[in-house]
Design an enzyme around this catalytic site. Structure first.
Site, mmCIF file in Angstrom:
data_model
loop_
_atom_site.group_PDB
_atom_site.id
_atom_site.type_symbol
_atom_site.label_atom_id
_atom_site.label_comp_id
_atom_site.label_asym_id
_atom_site.label_seq_id
_atom_site.Cartn_x
_atom_site.Cartn_y
_atom_site.Cartn_z
ATOM 1 N N ASP A 144 0.813 -1.217 0.000
ATOM 2 C CA ASP A 144 0.000 0.000 0.000
ATOM 3 C C ASP A 144 0.850 1.272 0.000
ATOM 4 O O ASP A 144 1.811 1.383 0.767
ATOM 5 C CB ASP A 144 -0.923 -0.013 1.225
ATOM 6 C CG ASP A 144 -2.001 1.037 1.150
ATOM 7 O OD1 ASP A 144 -2.366 1.445 0.044
ATOM 8 O OD2 ASP A 144 -2.498 1.456 2.216
ATOM 9 N N GLU A 152 -2.837 -0.552 -8.780
ATOM 10 C CA GLU A 152 -3.650 0.601 -8.416
ATOM 11 C C GLU A 152 -2.762 1.842 -8.431
ATOM 12 O O GLU A 152 -1.630 1.809 -7.943
ATOM 13 C CB GLU A 152 -4.279 0.427 -7.037
ATOM 14 C CG GLU A 152 -5.015 1.684 -6.558
ATOM 15 C CD GLU A 152 -6.043 1.401 -5.482
ATOM 16 O OE1 GLU A 152 -6.859 0.476 -5.677
ATOM 17 O OE2 GLU A 152 -6.027 2.085 -4.447
#
Length: 541
Positions: free
Chosen positions: A180, A288
Protein backbone atom coordinates in the site's frame (compact mmCIF):
# COMPACT_ATOMS: atom_id res chain seq x y z
CA UNK A 1 0.58 -30.46 26.04
CA UNK A 2 -1.53 -33.64 26.10
CA UNK A 3 -0.69 -35.07 22.69
CA UNK A 4 -2.71 -38.21 23.30
CA UNK A 5 -5.81 -36.10 23.83
CA UNK A 6 -5.04 -34.19 20.63
CA UNK A 7 -4.68 -37.47 18.79
CA UNK A 8 -8.11 -38.51 20.03
CA UNK A 9 -9.45 -35.22 18.68
CA UNK A 10 -7.89 -35.93 15.29
CA UNK A 11 -9.53 -39.37 15.21
CA UNK A 12 -12.90 -37.75 16.00
CA UNK A 13 -12.43 -35.32 13.14
CA UNK A 14 -11.65 -38.12 10.69
CA UNK A 15 -14.91 -39.93 11.43
CA UNK A 16 -17.15 -36.87 11.78
CA UNK A 17 -17.92 -36.44 8.06
CA UNK A 18 -17.42 -32.69 8.27
CA UNK A 19 -19.74 -32.11 11.24
CA UNK A 20 -17.45 -30.72 13.93
CA UNK A 21 -19.98 -29.20 16.34
CA UNK A 22 -19.84 -32.10 18.76
CA UNK A 23 -16.07 -32.49 19.10
CA UNK A 24 -14.97 -33.38 22.61
CA UNK A 25 -11.98 -31.05 22.59
CA UNK A 26 -13.43 -27.53 22.68
CA UNK A 27 -9.97 -26.01 22.22
CA UNK A 28 -10.00 -27.10 18.57
CA UNK A 29 -11.07 -24.05 16.57
CA UNK A 30 -13.50 -25.74 14.22
CA UNK A 31 -13.57 -23.19 11.35
CA UNK A 32 -9.86 -23.91 10.84
CA UNK A 33 -10.20 -27.68 10.40
CA UNK A 34 -8.94 -28.97 7.06
CA UNK A 35 -8.96 -32.64 6.11
CA UNK A 36 -7.01 -33.92 3.11
CA UNK A 37 -7.44 -37.66 2.71
CA UNK A 38 -6.10 -38.96 6.08
CA UNK A 39 -4.25 -35.74 6.93
CA UNK A 40 -5.72 -33.22 9.38
CA UNK A 41 -4.79 -29.59 10.08
CA UNK A 42 -6.28 -27.08 12.51
CA UNK A 43 -5.60 -24.24 14.94
CA UNK A 44 -5.73 -24.94 18.66
CA UNK A 45 -6.96 -22.22 21.04
CA UNK A 46 -5.72 -22.49 24.60
CA UNK A 47 -6.30 -19.86 27.27
CA UNK A 48 -3.36 -19.03 29.50
CA UNK A 49 -3.55 -18.06 33.16
CA UNK A 50 -4.30 -14.43 32.18
CA UNK A 51 -7.31 -15.44 30.12
CA UNK A 52 -5.56 -14.71 26.81
CA UNK A 53 -5.96 -17.17 23.93
CA UNK A 54 -2.70 -18.70 22.75
CA UNK A 55 -2.78 -20.28 19.30
CA UNK A 56 -0.91 -23.28 17.93
CA UNK A 57 -0.92 -25.15 14.64
CA UNK A 58 -1.75 -28.85 14.87
CA UNK A 59 -0.81 -31.14 11.98
CA UNK A 60 -1.55 -34.85 11.57
CA UNK A 61 0.17 -35.98 8.40
CA UNK A 62 2.04 -38.85 6.82
CA UNK A 63 5.39 -39.07 8.57
CA UNK A 64 7.24 -38.91 5.24
CA UNK A 65 6.08 -35.32 4.64
CA UNK A 66 5.34 -34.02 8.15
CA UNK A 67 8.99 -33.00 8.43
CA UNK A 68 8.12 -29.95 6.33
CA UNK A 69 6.81 -28.35 9.53
CA UNK A 70 8.69 -27.01 12.54
CA UNK A 71 7.35 -28.80 15.61
CA UNK A 72 7.56 -27.83 19.25
CA UNK A 73 6.09 -31.22 20.20
CA UNK A 74 5.31 -34.36 18.22
CA UNK A 75 4.39 -38.04 18.46
CA UNK A 76 4.20 -40.91 16.01
CA UNK A 77 0.98 -42.76 15.19
CA UNK A 78 1.64 -45.76 12.94
CA UNK A 79 2.62 -44.16 9.59
CA UNK A 80 1.55 -40.62 10.58
CA UNK A 81 3.02 -37.89 12.76
CA UNK A 82 1.04 -35.62 15.08
CA UNK A 83 2.81 -32.36 15.69
CA UNK A 84 2.20 -29.01 17.33
CA UNK A 85 3.91 -25.93 15.98
CA UNK A 86 4.03 -22.18 16.20
CA UNK A 87 2.18 -19.84 13.84
CA UNK A 88 5.44 -18.74 12.25
CA UNK A 89 6.62 -18.02 8.71
CA UNK A 90 8.16 -21.46 8.17
CA UNK A 91 4.95 -23.28 9.07
CA UNK A 92 2.89 -20.82 7.07
CA UNK A 93 4.95 -21.60 3.99
CA UNK A 94 4.59 -25.34 4.55
CA UNK A 95 0.84 -25.06 5.05
CA UNK A 96 0.40 -22.82 1.99
CA UNK A 97 2.01 -25.50 -0.19
CA UNK A 98 -0.92 -27.70 0.79
CA UNK A 99 -3.62 -25.01 0.67
CA UNK A 100 -3.02 -22.49 -2.08
CA UNK A 101 -5.93 -20.32 -0.90
CA UNK A 102 -3.68 -19.20 1.96
CA UNK A 103 -1.82 -17.11 -0.59
CA UNK A 104 -3.26 -13.86 -1.97
CA UNK A 105 -4.74 -13.77 -5.43
CA UNK A 106 -5.71 -11.21 -8.04
CA UNK A 107 -8.73 -8.93 -7.58
CA UNK A 108 -9.42 -8.77 -11.31
CA UNK A 109 -12.23 -11.33 -11.35
CA UNK A 110 -13.97 -9.80 -8.31
CA UNK A 111 -16.54 -7.07 -8.83
CA UNK A 112 -16.43 -5.70 -5.29
CA UNK A 113 -13.26 -5.54 -3.20
CA UNK A 114 -12.70 -4.04 0.23
CA UNK A 115 -9.39 -3.10 1.84
CA UNK A 116 -9.07 -3.81 5.54
CA UNK A 117 -5.77 -2.54 6.85
CA UNK A 118 -5.06 -4.01 10.27
CA UNK A 119 -2.55 -1.88 12.15
CA UNK A 120 -2.37 -4.11 15.21
CA UNK A 121 -2.52 -7.47 13.42
CA UNK A 122 -5.47 -9.06 15.23
CA UNK A 123 -8.52 -7.75 13.35
CA UNK A 124 -8.55 -9.97 10.24
CA UNK A 125 -10.37 -12.91 11.83
CA UNK A 126 -13.39 -10.78 12.69
CA UNK A 127 -13.36 -9.18 9.24
CA UNK A 128 -13.24 -12.54 7.47
CA UNK A 129 -16.14 -13.91 9.49
CA UNK A 130 -18.20 -10.86 8.54
CA UNK A 131 -17.35 -11.09 4.84
CA UNK A 132 -18.29 -14.74 4.35
CA UNK A 133 -21.24 -14.85 1.99
CA UNK A 134 -21.10 -11.12 1.19
CA UNK A 135 -19.70 -11.48 -2.34
CA UNK A 136 -16.88 -9.08 -1.49
CA UNK A 137 -13.20 -9.95 -1.75
CA UNK A 138 -11.14 -8.72 1.21
CA UNK A 139 -7.72 -7.15 0.79
CA UNK A 140 -6.23 -7.89 4.20
CA UNK A 141 -2.52 -7.20 4.13
CA UNK A 142 -2.84 -3.48 3.48
CA UNK A 143 -0.40 -1.27 5.34
CA UNK A 144 1.36 1.73 3.89
CA UNK A 145 5.07 2.32 4.42
CA UNK A 146 4.02 5.23 6.65
CA UNK A 147 1.98 2.89 8.84
CA UNK A 148 4.73 0.28 8.95
CA UNK A 149 7.23 2.90 10.08
CA UNK A 150 4.92 4.35 12.73
CA UNK A 151 4.00 0.90 14.10
CA UNK A 152 7.49 -0.62 13.84
CA UNK A 153 6.07 -3.46 11.75
CA UNK A 154 7.25 -5.06 8.50
CA UNK A 155 5.42 -6.13 5.35
CA UNK A 156 6.30 -9.72 6.24
CA UNK A 157 4.63 -9.40 9.64
CA UNK A 158 1.51 -7.89 8.07
CA UNK A 159 1.40 -10.57 5.37
CA UNK A 160 1.82 -13.40 7.87
CA UNK A 161 -0.89 -12.08 10.20
CA UNK A 162 -3.34 -11.99 7.31
CA UNK A 163 -2.42 -15.40 5.91
CA UNK A 164 -2.77 -17.11 9.28
CA UNK A 165 -6.18 -15.48 9.79
CA UNK A 166 -7.27 -16.79 6.38
CA UNK A 167 -6.34 -20.34 7.38
CA UNK A 168 -7.79 -20.02 10.87
CA UNK A 169 -11.18 -18.92 9.53
CA UNK A 170 -11.16 -21.41 6.64
CA UNK A 171 -11.62 -18.51 4.23
CA UNK A 172 -11.20 -20.24 0.87
CA UNK A 173 -12.89 -17.59 -1.27
CA UNK A 174 -9.82 -15.51 -2.18
CA UNK A 175 -8.09 -12.54 -0.60
CA UNK A 176 -5.64 -9.86 -1.63
CA UNK A 177 -2.42 -8.43 -0.21
CA UNK A 178 -1.65 -4.82 -1.01
CA UNK A 179 1.76 -3.17 -1.02
CA UNK A 180 0.00 0.00 0.00
CA UNK A 181 1.10 3.53 -0.92
CA UNK A 182 4.50 2.49 -2.21
CA UNK A 183 6.37 5.48 -3.64
CA UNK A 184 9.69 4.18 -4.94
CA UNK A 185 11.00 1.16 -6.89
CA UNK A 186 12.65 -0.01 -3.66
CA UNK A 187 9.32 -0.01 -1.82
CA UNK A 188 7.58 -1.76 -4.72
CA UNK A 189 10.26 -4.44 -4.77
CA UNK A 190 9.88 -4.92 -1.01
CA UNK A 191 6.13 -5.50 -1.39
CA UNK A 192 6.54 -7.84 -4.35
CA UNK A 193 9.17 -10.01 -2.70
CA UNK A 194 7.06 -10.79 0.37
CA UNK A 195 4.17 -11.94 -1.82
CA UNK A 196 1.80 -9.01 -2.34
CA UNK A 197 -0.67 -9.61 -5.16
CA UNK A 198 -1.28 -5.88 -5.59
CA UNK A 199 0.54 -2.60 -5.31
CA UNK A 200 -0.93 0.84 -4.74
CA UNK A 201 1.48 3.20 -6.42
CA UNK A 202 1.42 6.52 -4.58
CA UNK A 203 2.36 9.17 -7.13
CA UNK A 204 2.43 12.03 -4.60
CA UNK A 205 6.11 12.79 -5.05
CA UNK A 206 5.73 12.85 -8.83
CA UNK A 207 2.65 15.11 -8.88
CA UNK A 208 3.50 18.79 -9.17
CA UNK A 209 0.93 20.26 -6.82
CA UNK A 210 2.22 23.82 -7.07
CA UNK A 211 0.83 24.04 -10.61
CA UNK A 212 -2.71 24.35 -9.27
CA UNK A 213 -1.82 27.61 -7.54
CA UNK A 214 -0.62 29.37 -10.73
CA UNK A 215 -2.71 32.00 -12.47
CA UNK A 216 -3.45 31.53 -16.18
CA UNK A 217 -0.59 33.76 -17.31
CA UNK A 218 2.04 31.90 -15.30
CA UNK A 219 0.49 28.54 -16.21
CA UNK A 220 0.69 29.38 -19.91
CA UNK A 221 4.28 30.53 -19.51
CA UNK A 222 5.30 27.27 -17.85
CA UNK A 223 3.47 25.19 -20.46
CA UNK A 224 5.17 26.98 -23.34
CA UNK A 225 8.56 26.07 -21.91
CA UNK A 226 7.94 22.49 -23.04
CA UNK A 227 9.49 21.22 -26.24
CA UNK A 228 7.61 22.34 -29.36
CA UNK A 229 6.67 18.78 -30.31
CA UNK A 230 5.25 18.22 -26.81
CA UNK A 231 3.20 21.40 -26.95
CA UNK A 232 1.85 20.40 -30.37
CA UNK A 233 0.96 16.89 -29.22
CA UNK A 234 -0.88 17.98 -26.09
CA UNK A 235 -2.78 20.76 -27.83
CA UNK A 236 -3.69 18.63 -30.85
CA UNK A 237 -4.88 15.82 -28.63
CA UNK A 238 -6.78 17.70 -25.94
CA UNK A 239 -7.28 21.45 -26.53
CA UNK A 240 -10.99 22.26 -26.96
CA UNK A 241 -11.70 18.57 -27.43
CA UNK A 242 -14.75 16.87 -25.97
CA UNK A 243 -14.42 13.18 -25.11
CA UNK A 244 -17.70 11.28 -25.00
CA UNK A 245 -18.11 8.57 -22.36
CA UNK A 246 -21.61 7.29 -23.15
CA UNK A 247 -25.00 7.94 -21.55
CA UNK A 248 -24.68 11.64 -22.36
CA UNK A 249 -21.54 12.04 -20.26
CA UNK A 250 -18.42 13.74 -21.52
CA UNK A 251 -15.22 15.53 -20.54
CA UNK A 252 -14.21 18.77 -22.27
CA UNK A 253 -10.73 20.31 -22.10
CA UNK A 254 -10.22 24.06 -21.94
CA UNK A 255 -6.79 25.61 -22.40
CA UNK A 256 -6.47 25.79 -18.62
CA UNK A 257 -7.45 22.10 -18.27
CA UNK A 258 -4.83 20.97 -20.78
CA UNK A 259 -1.97 22.97 -19.33
CA UNK A 260 -2.83 22.17 -15.71
CA UNK A 261 -3.21 18.44 -16.41
CA UNK A 262 0.07 18.18 -18.31
CA UNK A 263 2.19 20.16 -15.88
CA UNK A 264 0.65 18.55 -12.79
CA UNK A 265 0.48 14.91 -13.80
CA UNK A 266 2.80 14.08 -16.70
CA UNK A 267 5.74 13.22 -14.44
CA UNK A 268 3.48 10.88 -12.48
CA UNK A 269 2.26 9.21 -15.69
CA UNK A 270 5.82 8.48 -16.82
CA UNK A 271 6.69 7.20 -13.34
CA UNK A 272 3.65 4.89 -13.31
CA UNK A 273 4.53 3.60 -16.78
CA UNK A 274 8.04 2.73 -15.60
CA UNK A 275 6.77 0.85 -12.55
CA UNK A 276 4.24 -0.97 -14.72
CA UNK A 277 6.94 -2.22 -17.08
CA UNK A 278 9.46 -3.15 -14.38
CA UNK A 279 7.14 -4.77 -11.81
CA UNK A 280 3.46 -5.06 -12.73
CA UNK A 281 3.91 -7.04 -15.95
CA UNK A 282 6.66 -9.47 -14.88
CA UNK A 283 5.04 -10.18 -11.49
CA UNK A 284 1.44 -10.14 -12.79
CA UNK A 285 0.36 -7.66 -10.12
CA UNK A 286 -2.93 -5.89 -9.64
CA UNK A 287 -2.03 -2.27 -10.27
CA UNK A 288 -3.65 0.60 -8.42
CA UNK A 289 -2.59 4.20 -9.00
CA UNK A 290 -3.17 6.68 -6.19
CA UNK A 291 -3.66 10.36 -7.04
CA UNK A 292 -5.42 11.13 -3.77
CA UNK A 293 -2.61 12.05 -1.37
CA UNK A 294 -2.56 15.61 -2.66
CA UNK A 295 -4.01 18.87 -1.32
CA UNK A 296 -6.09 19.50 -4.45
CA UNK A 297 -9.05 17.82 -6.07
CA UNK A 298 -8.56 15.67 -9.16
CA UNK A 299 -10.83 17.30 -11.73
CA UNK A 300 -12.61 15.23 -14.36
CA UNK A 301 -10.22 16.51 -17.10
CA UNK A 302 -7.22 15.70 -14.84
CA UNK A 303 -8.51 12.15 -14.41
CA UNK A 304 -9.25 11.66 -18.11
CA UNK A 305 -5.82 12.98 -19.10
CA UNK A 306 -4.03 10.60 -16.73
CA UNK A 307 -6.08 7.60 -17.86
CA UNK A 308 -5.78 8.41 -21.56
CA UNK A 309 -2.01 8.83 -21.41
CA UNK A 310 -1.73 5.46 -19.68
CA UNK A 311 -4.01 3.95 -22.33
CA UNK A 312 -1.77 5.30 -25.11
CA UNK A 313 1.05 3.31 -23.51
CA UNK A 314 -1.01 0.13 -23.36
CA UNK A 315 -1.59 0.39 -19.61
CA UNK A 316 -4.91 -0.33 -17.92
CA UNK A 317 -4.66 -0.21 -14.12
CA UNK A 318 -6.88 -2.47 -12.05
CA UNK A 319 -8.05 0.52 -10.02
CA UNK A 320 -7.36 4.22 -9.79
CA UNK A 321 -7.89 6.52 -6.82
CA UNK A 322 -8.53 10.17 -7.72
CA UNK A 323 -8.82 12.81 -5.04
CA UNK A 324 -12.56 13.30 -5.12
CA UNK A 325 -14.42 16.53 -4.41
CA UNK A 326 -14.83 17.20 -0.70
CA UNK A 327 -12.66 15.99 2.14
CA UNK A 328 -11.90 12.36 2.98
CA UNK A 329 -10.16 13.01 6.28
CA UNK A 330 -9.07 10.26 8.62
CA UNK A 331 -11.51 8.67 11.09
CA UNK A 332 -14.53 10.88 10.37
CA UNK A 333 -17.39 11.14 7.90
CA UNK A 334 -17.17 12.86 4.52
CA UNK A 335 -16.97 16.65 4.60
CA UNK A 336 -18.61 18.46 1.70
CA UNK A 337 -21.66 18.83 -0.52
CA UNK A 338 -22.83 15.27 -1.23
CA UNK A 339 -24.88 16.40 -4.25
CA UNK A 340 -21.82 17.89 -5.90
CA UNK A 341 -19.82 14.80 -4.93
CA UNK A 342 -22.39 12.65 -6.73
CA UNK A 343 -22.38 14.82 -9.88
CA UNK A 344 -18.60 14.61 -10.17
CA UNK A 345 -18.37 10.97 -9.08
CA UNK A 346 -20.69 10.02 -11.95
CA UNK A 347 -18.12 11.38 -14.44
CA UNK A 348 -15.18 9.79 -12.61
CA UNK A 349 -17.04 6.47 -12.77
CA UNK A 350 -17.74 6.96 -16.49
CA UNK A 351 -14.03 7.64 -17.13
CA UNK A 352 -13.08 4.47 -15.25
CA UNK A 353 -15.60 2.39 -17.17
CA UNK A 354 -14.46 3.91 -20.48
CA UNK A 355 -10.86 2.85 -19.89
CA UNK A 356 -11.68 -0.48 -18.22
CA UNK A 357 -10.73 -0.12 -14.56
CA UNK A 358 -12.57 0.47 -11.29
CA UNK A 359 -12.50 3.46 -8.99
CA UNK A 360 -10.79 3.11 -5.63
CA UNK A 361 -11.93 5.13 -2.64
CA UNK A 362 -9.15 5.88 -0.14
CA UNK A 363 -9.47 6.96 3.49
CA UNK A 364 -12.77 5.13 3.30
CA UNK A 365 -13.28 4.54 7.00
CA UNK A 366 -16.45 6.18 8.31
CA UNK A 367 -17.43 7.93 5.05
CA UNK A 368 -20.98 6.70 5.57
CA UNK A 369 -22.63 9.78 4.03
CA UNK A 370 -21.31 8.94 0.54
CA UNK A 371 -21.28 5.13 0.55
CA UNK A 372 -24.83 4.81 -0.74
CA UNK A 373 -23.86 7.09 -3.66
CA UNK A 374 -20.70 5.09 -4.42
CA UNK A 375 -22.48 1.75 -4.16
CA UNK A 376 -25.38 2.86 -6.38
CA UNK A 377 -23.33 4.51 -9.13
CA UNK A 378 -20.61 1.83 -9.21
CA UNK A 379 -22.98 -1.11 -8.72
CA UNK A 380 -22.71 -2.47 -12.25
CA UNK A 381 -18.98 -1.97 -12.77
CA UNK A 382 -17.79 -2.56 -9.20
CA UNK A 383 -15.72 -0.68 -6.62
CA UNK A 384 -12.72 -0.91 -4.34
CA UNK A 385 -12.84 0.80 -0.95
CA UNK A 386 -9.94 1.11 1.47
CA UNK A 387 -10.33 1.30 5.23
CA UNK A 388 -7.69 0.95 7.91
CA UNK A 389 -7.20 3.27 10.81
CA UNK A 390 -10.55 3.17 12.51
CA UNK A 391 -9.97 -0.47 13.44
CA UNK A 392 -7.49 1.09 15.86
CA UNK A 393 -10.28 3.28 17.22
CA UNK A 394 -12.45 0.21 17.79
CA UNK A 395 -9.57 -1.22 19.83
CA UNK A 396 -9.55 1.98 21.86
CA UNK A 397 -13.31 1.59 22.35
CA UNK A 398 -12.52 -1.66 24.16
CA UNK A 399 -9.90 0.15 26.27
CA UNK A 400 -12.35 2.93 27.14
CA UNK A 401 -14.93 0.43 28.37
CA UNK A 402 -12.55 -1.84 30.26
CA UNK A 403 -10.11 0.71 31.71
CA UNK A 404 -11.49 4.26 31.31
CA UNK A 405 -8.71 5.75 33.44
CA UNK A 406 -6.09 4.31 31.11
CA UNK A 407 -8.03 5.63 28.12
CA UNK A 408 -7.94 9.13 29.58
CA UNK A 409 -4.19 8.79 29.98
CA UNK A 410 -3.82 7.77 26.33
CA UNK A 411 -5.91 10.71 25.16
CA UNK A 412 -3.94 13.20 27.26
CA UNK A 413 -0.69 11.94 25.78
CA UNK A 414 -2.08 12.03 22.22
CA UNK A 415 -3.51 15.52 22.68
CA UNK A 416 -0.28 16.93 24.06
CA UNK A 417 1.94 15.38 21.39
CA UNK A 418 -0.10 15.81 18.23
CA UNK A 419 2.79 17.56 16.51
CA UNK A 420 4.41 14.10 16.22
CA UNK A 421 2.19 13.27 13.23
CA UNK A 422 1.41 16.58 11.53
CA UNK A 423 3.96 15.77 8.84
CA UNK A 424 2.17 12.50 8.08
CA UNK A 425 -1.53 13.37 8.13
CA UNK A 426 -3.93 16.10 7.03
CA UNK A 427 -6.78 16.60 9.49
CA UNK A 428 -8.95 19.29 11.04
CA UNK A 429 -8.43 18.39 14.68
CA UNK A 430 -6.16 20.80 16.49
CA UNK A 431 -5.26 21.26 20.12
CA UNK A 432 -6.05 24.97 20.12
CA UNK A 433 -9.63 24.62 21.24
CA UNK A 434 -11.39 22.38 18.71
CA UNK A 435 -10.45 19.02 20.23
CA UNK A 436 -11.76 18.30 23.74
CA UNK A 437 -9.25 19.34 26.37
CA UNK A 438 -8.03 16.43 28.50
CA UNK A 439 -8.97 18.16 31.75
CA UNK A 440 -12.62 18.22 30.63
CA UNK A 441 -12.71 14.46 30.17
CA UNK A 442 -13.64 12.08 32.98
CA UNK A 443 -14.33 8.40 33.43
CA UNK A 444 -18.04 9.26 33.12
CA UNK A 445 -17.76 10.94 29.70
CA UNK A 446 -14.74 9.03 28.34
CA UNK A 447 -16.82 7.35 25.61
CA UNK A 448 -17.42 10.79 24.08
CA UNK A 449 -13.84 10.62 22.82
CA UNK A 450 -14.91 7.93 20.35
CA UNK A 451 -17.87 9.98 19.12
CA UNK A 452 -16.29 13.43 18.83
CA UNK A 453 -14.72 14.05 15.39
CA UNK A 454 -11.76 16.03 16.69
CA UNK A 455 -10.97 13.58 19.46
CA UNK A 456 -11.24 10.68 17.02
CA UNK A 457 -8.68 12.31 14.73
CA UNK A 458 -6.29 13.01 17.60
CA UNK A 459 -6.46 9.38 18.72
CA UNK A 460 -6.52 7.94 15.20
CA UNK A 461 -3.35 9.65 14.00
CA UNK A 462 -1.33 9.08 17.18
CA UNK A 463 -1.38 5.27 17.09
CA UNK A 464 2.36 4.98 16.42
CA UNK A 465 3.38 7.41 19.15
CA UNK A 466 1.11 5.69 21.67
CA UNK A 467 2.28 2.17 20.87
CA UNK A 468 5.99 2.95 20.70
CA UNK A 469 6.58 5.43 23.54
CA UNK A 470 9.36 4.15 25.81
CA UNK A 471 10.69 5.15 29.20
CA UNK A 472 13.74 3.55 30.77
CA UNK A 473 13.90 0.93 27.99
CA UNK A 474 10.32 -0.34 28.30
CA UNK A 475 7.07 0.56 26.60
CA UNK A 476 4.89 3.00 28.47
CA UNK A 477 1.51 2.01 26.97
CA UNK A 478 1.95 -0.87 24.52
CA UNK A 479 2.03 -3.86 26.87
CA UNK A 480 -0.91 -2.72 28.96
CA UNK A 481 -2.98 -1.94 25.88
CA UNK A 482 -2.26 -5.35 24.38
CA UNK A 483 -3.09 -7.09 27.64
CA UNK A 484 -6.51 -5.45 27.86
CA UNK A 485 -7.27 -5.98 24.19
CA UNK A 486 -6.29 -9.65 24.05
CA UNK A 487 -8.27 -10.41 27.21
CA UNK A 488 -11.28 -8.90 25.48
CA UNK A 489 -10.76 -10.15 21.93
CA UNK A 490 -14.42 -11.17 21.57
CA UNK A 491 -15.56 -7.64 22.43
CA UNK A 492 -13.06 -6.18 19.96
CA UNK A 493 -14.30 -8.59 17.27
CA UNK A 494 -17.87 -7.50 17.91
CA UNK A 495 -17.04 -3.80 17.62
CA UNK A 496 -15.12 -4.48 14.40
CA UNK A 497 -18.12 -6.32 12.94
CA UNK A 498 -20.51 -3.51 13.86
CA UNK A 499 -18.22 -0.89 12.40
CA UNK A 500 -17.52 -2.57 9.04
CA UNK A 501 -21.08 -3.92 8.63
CA UNK A 502 -22.34 -0.32 8.55
CA UNK A 503 -19.94 0.40 5.68
CA UNK A 504 -20.84 -2.73 3.71
CA UNK A 505 -24.61 -2.39 4.07
CA UNK A 506 -24.49 1.12 2.60
CA UNK A 507 -22.18 0.09 -0.25
CA UNK A 508 -24.34 -2.91 -1.09
CA UNK A 509 -27.61 -1.00 -0.88
CA UNK A 510 -28.97 -2.97 2.07
CA UNK A 511 -29.71 0.38 3.75
CA UNK A 512 -29.91 3.83 2.17
CA UNK A 513 -28.71 6.26 4.83
CA UNK A 514 -26.09 6.57 7.55
CA UNK A 515 -28.89 6.78 10.10
CA UNK A 516 -30.42 3.50 8.89
CA UNK A 517 -27.04 1.77 9.06
CA UNK A 518 -26.40 2.94 12.58
CA UNK A 519 -29.92 2.10 13.71
CA UNK A 520 -29.49 -1.42 12.34
CA UNK A 521 -26.06 -2.16 13.78
CA UNK A 522 -25.28 0.06 16.77
CA UNK A 523 -25.98 -1.85 20.00
CA UNK A 524 -28.95 -0.70 22.06
CA UNK A 525 -27.33 -1.90 25.29
CA UNK A 526 -23.79 -1.82 26.67
CA UNK A 527 -22.31 -4.93 25.08
CA UNK A 528 -19.04 -4.41 26.98
CA UNK A 529 -20.82 -6.00 29.94
CA UNK A 530 -21.72 -9.15 28.02
CA UNK A 531 -19.77 -12.34 28.64
CA UNK A 532 -17.41 -13.81 26.10
CA UNK A 533 -19.93 -16.56 25.33
CA UNK A 534 -22.72 -14.05 24.79
CA UNK A 535 -20.55 -12.01 22.43
CA UNK A 536 -19.47 -15.08 20.49
CA UNK A 537 -23.07 -16.28 20.23
CA UNK A 538 -24.11 -12.92 18.77
CA UNK A 539 -21.45 -13.41 16.07
CA UNK A 540 -22.54 -17.03 15.45
CA UNK A 541 -19.27 -18.47 16.74
Amino acid sequence: MDLQSLLSGVKEILVSNGNYEGLSNKEIYTPSIQVERRNVYFILHQKNSDGIVEKSLVVYENRLTAGDFEATESMEDVDSTLLVGALNEHNNDALAKRFQWMRPTSRRNYKYTFGLGDRLGNASNAHLRLLKGRGIMPVLAQQSIRELVLMHRTNTDVFQSASWAVFEEGFTYGWGADGDHVKTPYEVDYAVKIGCSMITLDCTEEINNDIVTLDDTELDKRFNQLDPDQIKYFNDTYLNQTFYLGDGRSVKFTKHDVEESVLTFYDAILFAAGIYKKFVVPYNLDFEISMDETPYQTTNPNHYFFANELHRRGITPTTMAPRFYGEFQKAIDYIGDTKRFEREYVIHEAIAEHFGYKLSIHSGSDKLSVYEIIGRISKEHGWHVKTAGTNWLEALRVIAHKDPKFMLELYKFAYENLDDVKAFYVFNAQTDGTAPKPDTMTEENVMDLLNNDDARQVLHTMYGSIMNLKHNYHYVYRDKLWNILLKNQALYDKYLNIHIAEHLDLLQGVVKTKQEAQEKHEPKTDISKESEKELEASMNL
